[in-house]
Scaffold this motif. Structure first.
Motif: not given
Length: 397
Positions: A249-264
């Motif tokens: 998963s690739v996104d420029l927004a810094k918060r995207s990583k924490a949000k993606t981890i949460e969805q997993f």
């Protein structure tokens, strides 16, 4: 009582309103200077003073208002909003009864008869989206309709227009019992964390429901999937639950990583088995090419317009180049999920972008499937601009 203003329609636009086109554009009106306060009721007339429609004045990026009725004796009042919203709810009874899907669009703007207003349902919570100061003046009527229906946990709202500091409600909460966020909604059995109290984005785009289901059920098994412009990783979740070997998963927004981890995590998936990159997607394409990375599936769902420190991106101009970069890192017989929500062009032009990109890359392709908006995103057939979503599943030959 809302003030009523008479507007004169220019000759070339009269036929559009007679056919039932709901959007009122600046170009269509001869006396725009008569418009003062948003929320005013507008009556449209031709040069012979023949009635063409009644609506409201509200400025948004599409125009200066919406026609709501072609009946001169129909009032835009509480009863009007009640009729429209109840009709929309009745159309969506199947969604209410679906235990595997607990989030959907309850009311879809002009598709359900009131341009500038949408209402989403998230497992007992309503989120009202107001797209102009004009439609926001009808807040009391809309809330009253939802109150009369009862049986909700809370109502939240998003003011998707420049409020100029006029409205200062706390964290978009309107009434009911404040939610404990995130709330976990289900979509075809998949789980997603949703925040109704945290800015414009809630964590998932409901219009891509059928696309996520297709990825999970038909395309992901055994594949390495690249999800670009990944936001909170919703497509990655669908791929992982569909048996993908790995997702990136690739996104420029810094918060995207924490949000993606949460969805997993809410889907009981080990996020450490997947790659989550906070990075400009265009830089990632260069990185992948340098390292000779190839993917079995690439999801390409960019915003219509984006600006970073390095570049400006517009789907209407730059999508073919984006596709070319994608083709270069997609395995032979791999699949590209090309998507856009840009309402300024239709599927025919979008397919033209695909043809142009593959021709430039001297590569064959086959369109396997195409998707538009799902059933809960009702579209007015007389206003095709409202049918904005275009998704193609493309096999690289």
């Amino acid at each position: 009582m809302q003030k009523t203003i008479e507007l004169k329609v220019k000759e070339p636009f009269i036929q559009d309103f007679q056919k039932g086109v709901p959007l009122v554009s600046r170009e269509a009106i001869t006396n725009e200077s008569a418009l003062k306060e948003e929320g005013a009721i507008i009556d449209l007339f031709d040069s012979s003073h023949n009635f063409l429609g009644r609506g409201y004045y509200g400025r948004q990026n599409k125009g200066i208002g919406w026609v709501l009725t072609n009946k001169q004796d129909e009032a835009i009042d509480f009863s009007f909003f009640q009729r429209k919203i109840l009709k929309a709810i009745n159309k969506r009874q199947g969604f209410y009864q679906d235990e595997e899907t607990t989030a959907f669009r309850l009311f879809n703007g002009e598709g359900d008869g009131i341009g500038g207003l949408t209402i989403d349902y998230f497992d007992g919570y309503y989120q009202i989206n107001w797209y102009s100061d004009g439609i926001y003046t009808f807040k009391e009527q809309v809330i009253q309709v939802l109150d009369n229906l009862g049986d909700y946990k809370a109502i939240y709202e998003k003011k998707r227009f420049d409020t100029k500091g006029k409205y200062m409600e706390d964290d978009d909460f309107v009434k009911g019992e404040r939610g404990e966020f995130p709330i976990i909604i289900k979509e075809n059995g998949m789980r997603y964390a949703v925040y109704l109290n945290d800015g414009a984005m809630v964590g998932i785009f409901l219009d891509q429901r059928e696309v996520r289901k297709a990825i999970r059920d038909k395309y992901a098994k055994g594949k390495h999937v690249l999800n670009t412009f990944s936001y909170t990783g919703a497509f990655s979740i669908a791929a992982a639950l569909g048996g993908a070997d790995k997702t990136t998963s690739v996104d420029l927004a810094k918060r995207s990583k924490a949000k993606t981890i949460e969805q997993f995590s809410v889907n009981d998936i080990d996020f450490e088995q997947h790659d989550i990159r906070v990075m400009d997607v265009f830089d990632y394409f260069q990185y992948a090419q340098r390292h000779q990375l190839k993917f079995d599936m690439v999801v390409l769902d960019p915003p219509s317009f984006a600006r970073s420190k390095k570049r400006t991106f517009s789907t209407s101009k730059d999508y073919p180049k984006l596709l070319m970069d994608t083709i270069s890192i997609t395995e032979k017989n791999g699949v590209i999920v090309a998507s856009t929500n840009n309402a300024s062009f239709g599927m025919k032009k979008f397919k033209g972008f695909v043809e142009k990109a593959f021709k430039q890359m001297n590569t064959g392709y086959k369109i396997l499937e195409e998707y538009h908006l799902p059933a809960d995103f009702q579209v007015d057939r007389k206003f095709q601009q409202g049918n904005y979503l275009k998704v193609l599943f493309i096999q690289v030959k």
